[in-house]
Write an enzyme that holds these catalytic residues in place. Structure first.
Site, mmCIF file in Angstrom:
data_model
loop_
_atom_site.group_PDB
_atom_site.id
_atom_site.type_symbol
_atom_site.label_atom_id
_atom_site.label_comp_id
_atom_site.label_asym_id
_atom_site.label_seq_id
_atom_site.Cartn_x
_atom_site.Cartn_y
_atom_site.Cartn_z
ATOM 1 N N SER A 115 20.447 11.514 86.562
ATOM 2 C CA SER A 115 20.732 12.662 85.649
ATOM 3 C C SER A 115 20.207 12.346 84.246
ATOM 4 O O SER A 115 19.303 12.425 83.874
ATOM 5 C CB SER A 115 22.070 13.141 85.888
ATOM 6 O OG SER A 115 22.449 14.164 85.410
ATOM 7 N N ASP A 268 20.080 21.829 93.455
ATOM 8 C CA ASP A 268 20.367 21.218 92.180
ATOM 9 C C ASP A 268 19.527 22.023 90.857
ATOM 10 O O ASP A 268 18.171 22.308 91.021
ATOM 11 C CB ASP A 268 19.684 19.853 92.055
ATOM 12 C CG ASP A 268 19.785 19.026 90.720
ATOM 13 O OD1 ASP A 268 20.670 19.681 90.008
ATOM 14 O OD2 ASP A 268 19.383 17.915 90.763
ATOM 15 N N HIS A 298 23.003 17.709 93.161
ATOM 16 C CA HIS A 298 22.984 16.721 92.224
ATOM 17 C C HIS A 298 24.202 15.862 91.928
ATOM 18 O O HIS A 298 25.271 16.183 92.534
ATOM 19 C CB HIS A 298 23.204 17.595 90.930
ATOM 20 C CG HIS A 298 22.998 16.930 89.422
ATOM 21 N ND1 HIS A 298 21.851 16.714 89.194
ATOM 22 C CD2 HIS A 298 24.009 16.532 88.841
ATOM 23 C CE1 HIS A 298 21.748 16.082 87.946
ATOM 24 N NE2 HIS A 298 22.967 15.696 87.916
#
Length: 298
Positions: A115, A268, A298
């Site tokens: 991320s 995501d 995610h």
């Protein structure tokens, strides 16, 4: 919190030029110097820690027989951007310079992050492209990275707009909170009103739904162009820097990046950031390994 005990690893907390790190070293002696992994945790630059990502770092160290360095970079809002990327850069340079003292081959060090950590990994690799005083990063592993803040209406943004844990609105909310920007501009940023036409035209060749494979564009509907709002652009100018949006780096930088592994997830909002970066790297003859998790979040 102190590290958990692990019968297969030596784990110790250190500081690399003032930046806290936790090092995971396999206990079994090695006949040669090991690989090294510099890991940046996710959390939008505001959450997460060395401790929150300890299990994955221990797992990587054991399974890959590598020395893993987890970086405890400063968090926003107590530490204003770009303190986070600067901490990651400082820790990386220190480890590259001192790798051998930790039993690591300096020519076999990769950077990895999930991320926002993937953003930091991409930015660190770009920043170190022209450094001649330290070993080169061997490879980068980007796990569903955030890579651009120009277009929040790509196919993955539309498809996953209301998917937990990271919805489209939540993504932009976190970005504004991370940068300490005025939340009142969120709707305008979501619509694209923060981007002047000149910048849209400049980066259209790199950030464009036309570059996304057709299989990922089912039911995609091009949004109605939003009017440019100069006051919103002024509030969010930081979004256009390559430290924040590595996808905007020039080809002269991209072509020198190391071998790359990109991991994307179907459910995501950031999926297309990874797909667009994959294409940019491949267009610049950088070797890319891509792994897509069909049912992944995610």
């Amino acid at each position: 919190l102190p590290a958990c005990r692990d019968s297969r690893l030596f784990i110790k907390d250190l500081h690399f030029d003032g930046v806290p790190v936790r090092i995971y070293l396999p206990r079994i002696p090695s006949a040669s110097k090991r690989k090294g992994v510099i890991f940046f945790h996710g959390g939008c630059g505001m959450f997460g820690s060395i401790r929150s990502h300890e299990r994955i770092c221990r797992y990587m160290a054991r399974k890959s027989d590598s020395v893993v360095v987890s970086v405890g970079y400063s968090l926003s809002p107590e530490h204003k951007y770009p303190a986070q990327i600067l901490d990651c850069l400082t820790a990386s340079v220190h480890f590259l310079k001192t790798a051998e003292t930790h039993g690591v081959d300096p020519d076999r060090i990769i950077v990895c992050g999930d991320s926002a950590g993937g953003t930091f990994a991409a930015a660190v690799c770009q920043e170190l492209v022209n450094r001649r005083d330290i070993p080169k990063i061997h490879a980068q592993v980007l796990i569903y990275p955030f890579l651009q803040a120009l277009n929040f209406n790509l196919p993955s943004h539309q498809k996953n707009a209301f998917i937990p844990f990271l919805s489209r609105e939540r993504l932009v909310y976190f970005i504004l909170k991370y940068l300490k920007c005025d939340y009142s501009v969120m709707g305008a940023v979501l619509a694209g009103s923060h981007v002047p036409e000149s910048i849209n035209l400049k980066y259209k060749k790199w950030i464009n739904p036309d570059l996304i494979p057709e299989i990922f564009k089912l039911d995609y509907k091009p949004p109605v162009p939003a009017p440019f709002l100069p006051q919103v652009h002024k509030e969010t100018k930081v979004l256009f820097g390559t430290r924040f949006s590595p996808l905007l780096a020039e080809n002269a930088v991209i072509c020198h990046l190391p071998d790359t592994c990109i991991i994307t997830c179907e459910h995501d909002v950031l999926r297309d950031d990874g797909l667009l970066y994959k294409k940019r790297l491949e267009d610049n003859n950088v070797k890319v390994t891509w792994y897509h998790v069909d049912e992944g979040f995610h």
